[in-house]
Design a protein around this motif. Sequence first.
Motif, short mmCIF file in Angstrom:
data_model
loop_
_atom_site.label_atom_id
_atom_site.label_comp_id
_atom_site.label_asym_id
_atom_site.label_seq_id
_atom_site.Cartn_x
_atom_site.Cartn_y
_atom_site.Cartn_z
N LEU A 240 0.83 -1.21 0.00
CA LEU A 240 0.00 0.00 0.00
C LEU A 240 0.86 1.25 0.00
N GLN A 241 0.61 2.12 -0.97
CA GLN A 241 1.28 3.42 -1.01
C GLN A 241 0.43 4.49 -0.34
N ARG A 242 -0.82 4.57 -0.75
CA ARG A 242 -1.71 5.56 -0.13
C ARG A 242 -3.15 5.28 -0.54
N ILE A 243 -4.06 5.87 0.23
CA ILE A 243 -5.49 5.86 -0.07
C ILE A 243 -5.93 7.31 -0.28
N GLU A 244 -6.72 7.55 -1.30
CA GLU A 244 -7.27 8.88 -1.55
C GLU A 244 -8.79 8.86 -1.47
N VAL A 245 -9.35 9.70 -0.63
CA VAL A 245 -10.80 9.90 -0.57
C VAL A 245 -11.07 11.26 -1.22
N LEU A 246 -11.70 11.25 -2.38
CA LEU A 246 -11.86 12.48 -3.17
C LEU A 246 -13.10 13.24 -2.70
N LYS A 247 -12.97 13.89 -1.56
CA LYS A 247 -14.10 14.59 -0.95
C LYS A 247 -14.67 15.67 -1.86
N GLU A 248 -13.82 16.29 -2.66
CA GLU A 248 -14.29 17.37 -3.53
C GLU A 248 -15.37 16.92 -4.50
N ALA A 249 -15.39 15.62 -4.82
CA ALA A 249 -16.38 15.11 -5.78
C ALA A 249 -17.81 15.23 -5.26
N ARG A 250 -17.96 15.33 -3.94
CA ARG A 250 -19.31 15.51 -3.38
C ARG A 250 -19.90 16.86 -3.77
N GLY A 251 -19.03 17.80 -4.15
CA GLY A 251 -19.48 19.12 -4.56
C GLY A 251 -19.52 19.33 -6.06
N TRP A 252 -19.27 18.27 -6.85
CA TRP A 252 -19.35 18.39 -8.30
C TRP A 252 -20.81 18.53 -8.74
N GLU A 253 -20.99 18.92 -9.98
CA GLU A 253 -22.34 19.10 -10.51
C GLU A 253 -23.10 17.77 -10.55
N ARG A 254 -24.32 17.77 -10.02
CA ARG A 254 -25.17 16.57 -9.95
C ARG A 254 -24.39 15.40 -9.35
N PRO A 255 -23.91 15.55 -8.12
CA PRO A 255 -23.02 14.54 -7.55
C PRO A 255 -23.76 13.32 -7.02
N SER A 256 -23.01 12.25 -6.83
CA SER A 256 -23.46 11.15 -6.00
C SER A 256 -23.31 11.59 -4.55
N ASP A 257 -24.02 10.92 -3.64
CA ASP A 257 -23.80 11.21 -2.22
C ASP A 257 -22.58 10.47 -1.68
N HIS A 258 -22.01 9.57 -2.48
CA HIS A 258 -20.73 8.93 -2.16
C HIS A 258 -19.63 9.59 -2.97
N VAL A 259 -18.39 9.48 -2.51
CA VAL A 259 -17.26 10.00 -3.26
C VAL A 259 -16.32 8.86 -3.64
N PRO A 260 -15.50 9.07 -4.68
CA PRO A 260 -14.56 8.02 -5.09
C PRO A 260 -13.47 7.80 -4.03
N VAL A 261 -13.12 6.55 -3.85
CA VAL A 261 -12.01 6.17 -2.98
C VAL A 261 -11.02 5.37 -3.81
N THR A 262 -9.76 5.76 -3.77
CA THR A 262 -8.74 5.13 -4.61
C THR A 262 -7.62 4.57 -3.78
N VAL A 263 -7.23 3.35 -4.08
CA VAL A 263 -6.07 2.72 -3.45
C VAL A 263 -4.93 2.70 -4.47
N HIS A 264 -3.75 3.11 -4.00
CA HIS A 264 -2.54 3.06 -4.82
C HIS A 264 -1.62 2.00 -4.22
N LEU A 265 -1.26 1.03 -5.05
CA LEU A 265 -0.43 -0.09 -4.61
C LEU A 265 0.84 -0.16 -5.45
N SER A 266 1.94 -0.53 -4.84
CA SER A 266 3.18 -0.75 -5.57
C SER A 266 3.17 -2.19 -6.09
N LEU A 267 2.73 -2.33 -7.31
CA LEU A 267 2.62 -3.65 -7.94
C LEU A 267 3.29 -3.64 -9.31
#
Length: 267
Positions: A240-267
């Motif tokens: 595991l390198q890092r996890i990103e929770v893209l909170k800003e996506a909750r404020g995008w136009e016509r958003p989902s109530d969930h935001v994208p979560v991304t895992v970065h792995l050294s593979l």
Amino acid sequence: MSFSITTWNINSVRLRMPIVEQLVLKHRPDILCLQETKVPNDLFPLAPLRAMGYEHIIIHGQKGYHGVAIASRVPLAEDHRQDYCNVGDARHISAVFERGNRRIRLHNFYVPAGGDEPDRTINPKFGHKLDFIEEMKNLKASAEPNTSAILVGDLNIAPLEHDVWSHKQLLKIVSHTPIETDGLIEVMKRGGWHDLMRQHVPANEKLYTWWSYRAKDWEAADKGRRLDHIWSSPDLGPHLQRIEVLKEARGWERPSDHVPVTVHLSL
């Protein structure tokens, strides 16, 4: 090399394809897992995803409800769809991909929300959710020989005290009741799963992926919950390198109530 997987409850993939494109343009995950796509397979918008480089797509959908999909830049094989609770809902899909000399089974889940009343005797939706979680306890991270595993998705449960804005006030609210949180923790323990999102974020630190549409100012109120998860077999933890929770996506136009979560792995 870094390899990234994003999970996102998109709450209708056709309605929100513009923000899917916005995510991909900015972050370019290698694999994109979507939940609550709300579209039958024959109407799934394959073309825009392929135009963005996702040539390998597997889908499991139904009209107006549920639905999961995996869109990948790398080949997918051995796809499987499990009918949890035998009710015909499109809530699970999995596939195998390879990275270097490693073989990985990727599971994508959309667990039932459970309705509003946390009592299965008067709310069948809550009973369905509990039964679904009970069945998930049989899913092992080590189920296949010589194969690592990753599990992502909207699991609709915030299991830890600081996965919600107020542990005390939400103990009787569906998604954080003890029977749900104990059940999900048992899924992890029995299955030998490792919570990648909490590997670098201490359990006493707030971590949210969902903010209700009901909040007039969701950002100011910040009454979130961690309903979206990324787990893995223990062997992937050191990668595991890092996890990103893209909170800003909750404020995008016509958003989902969930935001994208991304895992970065050294593979």
